[in-house]
Design a protein around this motif. Structure first.
Motif, PDB file in Angstrom:
ATOM      1  N   ASP A   1      -3.904   5.959   9.531  1.00 15.57           N
ATOM      2  CA  ASP A   1      -4.513   5.320   8.367  1.00 15.57           C
ATOM      3  C   ASP A   1      -3.663   4.177   7.838  1.00 15.57           C
ATOM      4  O   ASP A   1      -4.182   3.149   7.408  1.00 15.57           O
ATOM      5  N   CYS A   2      -2.357   4.344   7.867  1.00 15.20           N
ATOM      6  CA  CYS A   2      -1.473   3.296   7.354  1.00 15.20           C
ATOM      7  C   CYS A   2      -1.559   2.027   8.200  1.00 15.20           C
ATOM      8  O   CYS A   2      -1.549   0.923   7.670  1.00 15.20           O
TER       9      CYS A   2
ATOM     10  N   THR B   1       2.421   1.713  14.511  1.00 14.55           N
ATOM     11  CA  THR B   1       2.185   2.757  13.513  1.00 14.55           C
ATOM     12  C   THR B   1       2.747   2.313  12.169  1.00 14.55           C
ATOM     13  O   THR B   1       3.699   1.551  12.104  1.00 14.55           O
ATOM     14  N   GLY B   2       2.140   2.826  11.116  1.00 13.43           N
ATOM     15  CA  GLY B   2       2.642   2.624   9.765  1.00 13.43           C
ATOM     16  C   GLY B   2       2.179   1.336   9.122  1.00 13.43           C
ATOM     17  O   GLY B   2       1.714   0.418   9.799  1.00 13.43           O
ATOM     18  N   PRO B   3       2.319   1.272   7.784  1.00 12.61           N
ATOM     19  CA  PRO B   3       2.065   0.009   7.109  1.00 12.61           C
ATOM     20  C   PRO B   3       3.235  -0.914   7.446  1.00 12.61           C
ATOM     21  O   PRO B   3       4.367  -0.459   7.555  1.00 12.61           O
ATOM     22  N   VAL B   4       2.982  -2.177   7.618  1.00 19.90           N
ATOM     23  CA  VAL B   4       4.053  -3.096   8.012  1.00 19.90           C
ATOM     24  C   VAL B   4       4.911  -3.402   6.793  1.00 19.90           C
ATOM     25  O   VAL B   4       4.454  -4.029   5.843  1.00 19.90           O
ATOM     26  N   SER B   5       6.154  -2.921   6.830  1.00 20.33           N
ATOM     27  CA  SER B   5       7.067  -3.213   5.725  1.00 20.33           C
ATOM     28  C   SER B   5       7.491  -4.678   5.820  1.00 20.33           C
ATOM     29  O   SER B   5       7.443  -5.292   6.887  1.00 20.33           O
ATOM     30  N   ARG B   6       7.898  -5.234   4.713  1.00 24.75           N
ATOM     31  CA  ARG B   6       8.327  -6.644   4.704  1.00 24.75           C
ATOM     32  C   ARG B   6       9.493  -6.876   5.658  1.00 24.75           C
ATOM     33  O   ARG B   6       9.605  -7.936   6.248  1.00 24.75           O
ATOM     34  N   HIS B   7      10.340  -5.857   5.815  1.00 24.51           N
ATOM     35  CA  HIS B   7      11.490  -6.002   6.706  1.00 24.51           C
ATOM     36  C   HIS B   7      11.088  -5.974   8.182  1.00 24.51           C
ATOM     37  O   HIS B   7      11.818  -6.483   9.023  1.00 24.51           O
TER      38      HIS B   7
ATOM     39  N   HIS C   1       4.981  -5.326  -3.027  1.00 25.92           N
ATOM     40  CA  HIS C   1       6.145  -6.193  -2.819  1.00 25.92           C
ATOM     41  C   HIS C   1       6.964  -5.759  -1.604  1.00 25.92           C
ATOM     42  O   HIS C   1       7.692  -6.546  -1.037  1.00 25.92           O
ATOM     43  N   ALA C   2       6.835  -4.486  -1.172  1.00 28.62           N
ATOM     44  CA  ALA C   2       7.612  -3.973  -0.054  1.00 28.62           C
ATOM     45  C   ALA C   2       6.791  -3.803   1.219  1.00 28.62           C
ATOM     46  O   ALA C   2       7.341  -3.543   2.275  1.00 28.62           O
ATOM     47  N   SER C   3       5.468  -3.951   1.121  1.00 28.66           N
ATOM     48  CA  SER C   3       4.609  -3.672   2.262  1.00 28.66           C
ATOM     49  C   SER C   3       3.555  -4.755   2.447  1.00 28.66           C
ATOM     50  O   SER C   3       2.920  -5.174   1.492  1.00 28.66           O
ATOM     51  N   CYS C   4       3.366  -5.168   3.696  1.00 27.19           N
ATOM     52  CA  CYS C   4       2.307  -6.132   4.026  1.00 27.19           C
ATOM     53  C   CYS C   4       0.956  -5.432   4.165  1.00 27.19           C
ATOM     54  O   CYS C   4      -0.068  -6.090   4.309  1.00 27.19           O
ATOM     55  N   GLY C   5       0.958  -4.100   4.174  1.00 24.91           N
ATOM     56  CA  GLY C   5      -0.285  -3.352   4.338  1.00 24.91           C
ATOM     57  C   GLY C   5      -0.586  -3.104   5.800  1.00 24.91           C
ATOM     58  O   GLY C   5       0.295  -2.807   6.593  1.00 24.91           O
TER      59      GLY C   5
END
Length: 170
Positions: free
Chosen positions: A120-121, A91-97, A132-136
């Motif tokens: 949707d994310c 779930t969610g957009p993949v954060s860089r972390h 810069h914070a999210s890979c999408g």
């Protein structure tokens, strides 16, 4: 304290009426469960990963374990380790972390690896997109077998998405 007790005895407990039982949704959920178990044989083990979501999708995923859907009673369960999982539910957009952690979870899974992006994310980055914070979307980090759009998708839609991914399995 006595005033509260007196008011409770005078008024009673005021709650909302329970939601009506939708027989069509129950029948569809039962059919999806039977289809899943017919394809899988005995059971399906899912590892759920929150890659940076708002937790809306997690609430709907947790609803799958309530008595209404009761997926665990029919052989579909959640595992704490990707090493024991047949499917990765992200779930969610993949954060860089979370990018590296998601890759490691995917690599730790045994073959055949099924990945389902929820919400949707997870499907297209949602309102967060790539930055810069999210890979999408999840597909930017690991291969995805099925997507379940919605913000958040209903539990029955999540079941349909899981069935779609399992049917695509060779």
């Amino acid at each position: 304290m006595w005033q509260i007790l007196h008011q409770i005895t005078r008024v009673g407990i005021v709650t909302e009426a329970p939601p009506p039982v939708d027989d069509a949704v129950l029948a569809e959920a039962s059919r999806i469960h039977q289809d899943l178990l017919a394809i899988l044989g005995q059971a399906l083990t899912i590892r759920q990963v929150d890659a940076g979501s708002c937790n809306g999708c997690e609430l709907e995923i947790h609803a799958l374990n309530n008595p209404y859907y009761n997926i665990e009673g029919l052989g579909i369960r959640f595992a704490a380790s990707p090493r024991h999982a047949d499917m990765l539910l992200v779930t969610g957009p993949v954060s860089r972390h979370m990018e590296e952690a998601l890759r490691r979870a995917h690599e730790a899974m045994p073959e055949p690896k099924l990945v389902v992006a929820v919400g949707d994310c997870g499907c297209d980055g949602g309102i967060f997109g790539e930055s810069h914070a999210s890979c999408g979307k999840v597909g930017n980090v690991i291969p995805v077998d099925a997507t379940i759009p919605g913000c958040p998708p209903a539990p029955i839609e999540i079941l349909r998405g899981i069935l779609t991914a399992v049917k695509r399995q060779p």
